[in-house]
Each structure stands twice: as structure tokens, then as C-alpha cells.
Design a protein around this motif. Structure first.
Motif, PDB file in Angstrom:
ATOM      1  N   PHE A   1       0.724  -1.049   0.089  1.00  0.00           N
ATOM      2  CA  PHE A   1      -0.095  -0.018  -0.100  1.00  0.00           C
ATOM      3  C   PHE A   1       1.056   1.133   0.013  1.00  0.00           C
ATOM      4  N   VAL A   2       0.656   2.245  -0.900  1.00  0.00           N
ATOM      5  CA  VAL A   2       1.463   3.514  -0.898  1.00  0.00           C
ATOM      6  C   VAL A   2       0.336   4.607  -0.852  1.00  0.00           C
ATOM      7  N   GLN A   3       0.831   5.681  -0.215  1.00  0.00           N
ATOM      8  CA  GLN A   3      -0.020   6.722   0.010  1.00  0.00           C
ATOM      9  C   GLN A   3       0.706   8.045  -0.422  1.00  0.00           C
ATOM     10  N   ASP A   4      -0.193   8.898  -1.243  1.00  0.00           N
ATOM     11  CA  ASP A   4       0.308  10.315  -1.613  1.00  0.00           C
ATOM     12  C   ASP A   4      -0.906  11.142  -1.261  1.00  0.00           C
ATOM     13  N   ASP A   5      -0.636  12.413  -1.767  1.00  0.00           N
ATOM     14  CA  ASP A   5      -1.597  13.581  -1.547  1.00  0.00           C
ATOM     15  C   ASP A   5      -3.049  13.169  -1.925  1.00  0.00           C
ATOM     16  N   HIS A   6      -3.113  12.248  -2.739  1.00  0.00           N
ATOM     17  CA  HIS A   6      -4.381  11.833  -3.492  1.00  0.00           C
ATOM     18  C   HIS A   6      -5.095  10.776  -2.763  1.00  0.00           C
ATOM     19  N   GLY A   7      -4.309  10.122  -1.810  1.00  0.00           N
ATOM     20  CA  GLY A   7      -4.963   8.831  -1.011  1.00  0.00           C
ATOM     21  C   GLY A   7      -3.971   7.679  -1.038  1.00  0.00           C
ATOM     22  N   ILE A   8      -4.810   6.452  -0.910  1.00  0.00           N
ATOM     23  CA  ILE A   8      -4.018   5.410  -0.795  1.00  0.00           C
ATOM     24  C   ILE A   8      -4.287   4.113  -2.027  1.00  0.00           C
ATOM     25  N   GLY A   9      -3.087   3.497  -2.324  1.00  0.00           N
ATOM     26  CA  GLY A   9      -3.294   2.572  -3.539  1.00  0.00           C
ATOM     27  C   GLY A   9      -2.603   1.477  -3.287  1.00  0.00           C
ATOM     28  N   PHE A  10      -2.973   0.561  -4.233  1.00  0.00           N
ATOM     29  CA  PHE A  10      -2.338  -0.954  -3.779  1.00  0.00           C
ATOM     30  C   PHE A  10      -1.537  -1.287  -5.112  1.00  0.00           C
ATOM     31  N   VAL A  11      -0.247  -1.667  -4.939  1.00  0.00           N
ATOM     32  CA  VAL A  11       0.466  -2.057  -6.141  1.00  0.00           C
ATOM     33  C   VAL A  11       0.126  -3.421  -6.426  1.00  0.00           C
ATOM     34  N   ALA A  12      -0.167  -3.688  -7.816  1.00  0.00           N
ATOM     35  CA  ALA A  12      -0.542  -5.078  -8.293  1.00  0.00           C
ATOM     36  C   ALA A  12       0.351  -5.295  -9.678  1.00  0.00           C
ATOM     37  N   TRP A  13       0.226  -6.600 -10.126  1.00  0.00           N
ATOM     38  CA  TRP A  13       0.882  -6.788 -11.243  1.00  0.00           C
ATOM     39  C   TRP A  13      -0.264  -7.247 -11.978  1.00  0.00           C
ATOM     40  N   HIS A  14      -0.426  -6.491 -13.264  1.00  0.00           N
ATOM     41  CA  HIS A  14      -1.703  -6.521 -13.988  1.00  0.00           C
ATOM     42  C   HIS A  14      -1.020  -6.336 -15.618  1.00  0.00           C
ATOM     43  N   ASP A  15      -1.518  -7.260 -16.726  1.00  0.00           N
ATOM     44  CA  ASP A  15      -1.054  -7.190 -17.758  1.00  0.00           C
ATOM     45  C   ASP A  15       0.417  -6.931 -18.218  1.00  0.00           C
ATOM     46  N   GLY A  16       1.340  -7.384 -17.628  1.00  0.00           N
ATOM     47  CA  GLY A  16       2.721  -7.311 -17.947  1.00  0.00           C
ATOM     48  C   GLY A  16       3.276  -5.999 -17.040  1.00  0.00           C
ATOM     49  N   ALA A  17       2.710  -5.538 -16.260  1.00  0.00           N
ATOM     50  CA  ALA A  17       3.323  -4.087 -15.797  1.00  0.00           C
ATOM     51  C   ALA A  17       2.672  -4.153 -14.161  1.00  0.00           C
ATOM     52  N   PHE A  18       3.293  -3.331 -13.477  1.00  0.00           N
ATOM     53  CA  PHE A  18       3.242  -2.903 -12.422  1.00  0.00           C
ATOM     54  C   PHE A  18       1.990  -1.840 -12.254  1.00  0.00           C
ATOM     55  N   TRP A  19       0.782  -1.992 -11.623  1.00  0.00           N
ATOM     56  CA  TRP A  19      -0.289  -0.984 -11.638  1.00  0.00           C
ATOM     57  C   TRP A  19      -0.427  -0.560 -10.239  1.00  0.00           C
ATOM     58  N   LEU A  20      -1.042   0.728  -9.957  1.00  0.00           N
ATOM     59  CA  LEU A  20      -1.363   1.208  -8.724  1.00  0.00           C
ATOM     60  C   LEU A  20      -2.991   1.245  -8.878  1.00  0.00           C
ATOM     61  N   LYS A  21      -3.489   0.540  -8.052  1.00  0.00           N
ATOM     62  CA  LYS A  21      -5.082   0.439  -7.953  1.00  0.00           C
ATOM     63  C   LYS A  21      -5.522   1.243  -6.550  1.00  0.00           C
ATOM     64  N   SER A  22      -6.567   1.956  -7.139  1.00  0.00           N
ATOM     65  CA  SER A  22      -7.137   2.908  -5.781  1.00  0.00           C
ATOM     66  C   SER A  22      -8.767   2.611  -5.783  1.00  0.00           C
ATOM     67  N   PRO A  23      -9.132   2.252  -4.943  1.00  0.00           N
ATOM     68  CA  PRO A  23     -10.722   2.337  -4.735  1.00  0.00           C
ATOM     69  C   PRO A  23     -11.482   3.605  -5.306  1.00  0.00           C
ATOM     70  N   GLY A  24     -12.205   3.082  -6.180  1.00  0.00           N
ATOM     71  CA  GLY A  24     -13.036   4.376  -6.881  1.00  0.00           C
ATOM     72  C   GLY A  24     -12.455   4.909  -8.123  1.00  0.00           C
ATOM     73  N   SER A  25     -11.264   4.687  -8.323  1.00  0.00           N
ATOM     74  CA  SER A  25     -10.669   5.053  -9.541  1.00  0.00           C
ATOM     75  C   SER A  25     -10.001   4.232 -10.324  1.00  0.00           C
ATOM     76  N   GLU A  26      -9.620   4.612 -11.419  1.00  0.00           N
ATOM     77  CA  GLU A  26      -8.951   3.630 -12.510  1.00  0.00           C
ATOM     78  C   GLU A  26      -7.666   3.219 -12.246  1.00  0.00           C
ATOM     79  N   ALA A  27      -7.312   2.058 -12.738  1.00  0.00           N
ATOM     80  CA  ALA A  27      -5.796   1.869 -12.104  1.00  0.00           C
ATOM     81  C   ALA A  27      -4.796   2.440 -13.153  1.00  0.00           C
ATOM     82  N   MET A  28      -3.597   2.803 -12.549  1.00  0.00           N
ATOM     83  CA  MET A  28      -2.500   3.716 -13.107  1.00  0.00           C
ATOM     84  C   MET A  28      -1.207   2.813 -13.395  1.00  0.00           C
ATOM     85  N   ASP A  29      -0.804   2.659 -14.697  1.00  0.00           N
ATOM     86  CA  ASP A  29       0.376   2.022 -14.921  1.00  0.00           C
ATOM     87  C   ASP A  29       1.613   2.859 -14.367  1.00  0.00           C
TER      88      ASP A  29
END
Length: 121
Positions: free
Chosen positions: A69-97
Motif C-alpha cells: 500500500f502506498v500513500q500520496d496526496d491523493h490517497g492510498i493505492g495498492f500495487v499489483a501486477w496486471h497485464d505485464g506491468a505494475f499498476w497502482l489500484k485505488s478504490p473508486g478510480s482507474e488503475a494507473m500504470d
């Protein structure tokens, strides 16, 4: 050209301590093992706790691993492996590569899904 560091983190199945290093699966013993480069010791780890190092360091100097779990000014995200890359997933928002941008430089690791499952919601 700089080589990317390939290593993994897992929870020692005897002590619960986190260990990092190279990984191997021992088929005969049915164990997942991590070789700690620093101590030069082999540890049997709980397989579902194993996560790969992303290659990124947070703003506080901590290595960022899959399942953190990582946190920045926008909130908390979860680091996951998805489609061959690491993504940051946050509740209520789209995942970010994580390859796109330098978000991780301002973020801080605040835990992981194994030790801090309460952060999922």
C-alpha cells in the motif's frame, strides 16, 4: 544501460519476518524459498505472501513491492501486477500504470495486504 534489480519479498513461514532476495520453488519439498543476498541464507516463505520488487523507491527511500500500500496526496493505492506491468489500484478510480509517471517519488509505503489488510477498504 542499467540492469533492473530482480528480487522478491516473502514472509518467513516460521518467524513471520519479511525476507528479500532471489526466489526458487523446491518441487520435491513443495516449498517456496527466498535466498537473502545480505545474510547469504535460504528461508522457506509462505507462497501467497511473495511479491516482486517493482524497481521503484518511494519518497522515504523504501523499496516498493507488489502487494504494498502506498500513500500520496491523493490517497492510498495498492500495487499489483496486471497485464505485464505494475499498476497502482485505488478504490473508486482507474488503475494507473506505474511506468507512466513518477508518482512513486512522492508516495510513501504504508504497509502491505498481508500485514495491513484493513487498508483495502
Amino acid at each position: 544501460m542499467t540492469m533492473r534489480t530482480i528480487k522478491f519479498r516473502g514472509q518467513d513461514d516460521k518467524t513471520g519476518e519479511w525476507v528479500c532476495g532471489g526466489i526458487t520453488q523446491h518441487a520435491h519439498l513443495k516449498r517456496t524459498l527466498i535466498f537473502d543476498y545480505d545474510s547469504q541464507k535460504m528461508f522457506s516463505v509462505t507462497p501467497f505472501t511473495v511479491g516482486q520488487f517493482t524497481g521503484w523507491i518511494d519518497g522515504a527511500g523504501n523499496e516498493i513491492y507488489e502487494d504494498d500500500f502506498v500513500q500520496d496526496d491523493h490517497g492510498i493505492g495498492f500495487v499489483a501486477w496486471h497485464d505485464g506491468a505494475f499498476w497502482l489500484k485505488s478504490p473508486g478510480s482507474e488503475a494507473m500504470d506505474l511506468e507512466n509517471g513518477d508518482f512513486y517519488k512522492q508516495a510513501c509505503v504504508i504497509g502491505n495486504i498481508h500485514d495491513n489488510s484493513e487498508l483495502i477498504n
